[in-house]
Scaffold this motif. Sequence first.
Motif, PDB file in Angstrom:
ATOM      1  N   LEU A  24      -2.951   6.409 -15.392  1.00  0.00           N
ATOM      2  CA  LEU A  24      -2.408   5.681 -16.634  1.00  0.00           C
ATOM      3  C   LEU A  24      -3.037   4.281 -16.837  1.00  0.00           C
ATOM      4  N   ALA A  25      -3.498   3.923 -15.944  1.00  0.00           N
ATOM      5  CA  ALA A  25      -4.207   2.354 -16.036  1.00  0.00           C
ATOM      6  C   ALA A  25      -5.156   2.398 -17.111  1.00  0.00           C
ATOM      7  N   PRO A  26      -4.948   1.550 -17.900  1.00  0.00           N
ATOM      8  CA  PRO A  26      -5.752   1.270 -19.217  1.00  0.00           C
ATOM      9  C   PRO A  26      -7.258   1.139 -19.136  1.00  0.00           C
ATOM     10  N   ASP A  27      -7.695   0.478 -18.097  1.00  0.00           N
ATOM     11  CA  ASP A  27      -9.040   0.346 -17.798  1.00  0.00           C
ATOM     12  C   ASP A  27      -9.507  -0.305 -16.545  1.00  0.00           C
ATOM     13  N   TRP A  28     -10.703  -0.562 -16.191  1.00  0.00           N
ATOM     14  CA  TRP A  28     -11.179  -0.809 -14.777  1.00  0.00           C
ATOM     15  C   TRP A  28     -10.355  -2.116 -14.455  1.00  0.00           C
ATOM     16  N   ARG A  29      -9.824  -3.097 -15.234  1.00  0.00           N
ATOM     17  CA  ARG A  29      -9.207  -4.296 -14.831  1.00  0.00           C
ATOM     18  C   ARG A  29      -7.814  -3.853 -13.891  1.00  0.00           C
ATOM     19  N   PHE A  30      -7.273  -2.731 -14.218  1.00  0.00           N
ATOM     20  CA  PHE A  30      -6.029  -2.452 -13.543  1.00  0.00           C
ATOM     21  C   PHE A  30      -6.641  -1.352 -12.198  1.00  0.00           C
ATOM     22  N   GLY A  31      -7.283  -0.548 -12.583  1.00  0.00           N
ATOM     23  CA  GLY A  31      -7.729   0.593 -11.901  1.00  0.00           C
ATOM     24  C   GLY A  31      -8.294   0.088 -10.625  1.00  0.00           C
ATOM     25  N   VAL A  32      -9.378  -0.880 -10.519  1.00  0.00           N
ATOM     26  CA  VAL A  32     -10.025  -1.392  -9.328  1.00  0.00           C
ATOM     27  C   VAL A  32      -9.166  -2.011  -8.422  1.00  0.00           C
ATOM     28  N   PRO A  33      -8.435  -3.015  -8.793  1.00  0.00           N
ATOM     29  CA  PRO A  33      -7.502  -3.517  -7.936  1.00  0.00           C
ATOM     30  C   PRO A  33      -6.491  -2.688  -7.239  1.00  0.00           C
ATOM     31  N   LEU A  34      -5.989  -1.533  -7.861  1.00  0.00           N
ATOM     32  CA  LEU A  34      -5.072  -0.548  -7.630  1.00  0.00           C
ATOM     33  C   LEU A  34      -5.941   0.331  -6.537  1.00  0.00           C
ATOM     34  N   ALA A  35      -7.127   0.630  -6.625  1.00  0.00           N
ATOM     35  CA  ALA A  35      -8.260   1.293  -5.738  1.00  0.00           C
ATOM     36  C   ALA A  35      -8.314   0.439  -4.394  1.00  0.00           C
ATOM     37  N   LEU A  36      -8.516  -0.982  -4.696  1.00  0.00           N
ATOM     38  CA  LEU A  36      -8.455  -1.634  -3.506  1.00  0.00           C
ATOM     39  C   LEU A  36      -7.641  -1.914  -2.725  1.00  0.00           C
ATOM     40  N   GLY A  37      -6.287  -1.960  -3.377  1.00  0.00           N
ATOM     41  CA  GLY A  37      -5.001  -2.172  -2.769  1.00  0.00           C
ATOM     42  C   GLY A  37      -4.693  -0.634  -1.777  1.00  0.00           C
ATOM     43  N   ALA A  38      -5.079   0.520  -2.317  1.00  0.00           N
ATOM     44  CA  ALA A  38      -4.851   1.698  -1.584  1.00  0.00           C
ATOM     45  C   ALA A  38      -5.836   1.813  -0.349  1.00  0.00           C
ATOM     46  N   LEU A  39      -7.020   1.351  -0.382  1.00  0.00           N
ATOM     47  CA  LEU A  39      -7.811   1.277   0.584  1.00  0.00           C
ATOM     48  C   LEU A  39      -7.473   0.134   1.840  1.00  0.00           C
ATOM     49  N   VAL A  40      -6.903  -0.908   1.096  1.00  0.00           N
ATOM     50  CA  VAL A  40      -6.643  -2.067   2.068  1.00  0.00           C
ATOM     51  C   VAL A  40      -5.173  -1.358   2.841  1.00  0.00           C
ATOM     52  N   PHE A  41      -4.401  -0.638   2.159  1.00  0.00           N
ATOM     53  CA  PHE A  41      -3.059   0.008   2.756  1.00  0.00           C
ATOM     54  C   PHE A  41      -3.579   0.855   3.751  1.00  0.00           C
TER      55      PHE A  41
END
Length: 223
Positions: A24-41
């Motif tokens: 549901l993230a509108p574009d890469w500006r929300f999707g990329v931080p979320l993906a990086l956060g998942a990897l850091v987790f």
Amino acid sequence: MQLHELNFFVKLALAFLVMLAAWLAPDWRFGVPLALGALVFLWLIHVPGLNAYLRGVVLLVLLVLASWMLNLMLQGMALAPALLTALGMAARLVTTTAAFFFVMETSSPGSILAAASAARLPPVVTLVLSLTFGIIPMLREDFERIADAQRARGMEIDDVPFPTRLRFALARGVPLLVQAIRMAHAISISLSLYGFDMRRKRTTWRHVGLLVEPSLTIKDRPQ
């Protein structure tokens, strides 16, 4: 409380929520931080097999970027918008795979069976869940063992060009398929020996709530 002690269905629900947020993230500006956060987790909680997963993520991102950019540019989109669109799609896929990688690596087949039995799910659903989330890590370990056997036989699979490495990786598919068939045969024999019957409801051997306790407390039996 440790995260791997959470009920399997709680972890599965959390994974679906993370996946929903990613898509549901509108574009890469929300999707990329979320993906990086998942990897850091995943890195912070020291999920087993993280290094192999990260190598797969790198390959996934490269393939998605290349295929989507080519497709979008053939449709007439400029380079920069095509790159950002492909980056957003890659981020969604990374977040989704990271969420379910966490579920698979922190859920043993026994904990899945216990949670499914406590929820009184149909036997077929219980079997599908336990096999799906329990067998995939085992097959990945078999894949690594096949690679070690290739190295032991003198096949260089590390310091070679990427096309050669990909060809060797595909060559592992045949023995992996054989191993998967053998495993399925062994599981079917085990189910037959233990009297698995889809018409019978099963009880649980663990106390399953928000957390999964390793075993039930043994009460004193009357003498």
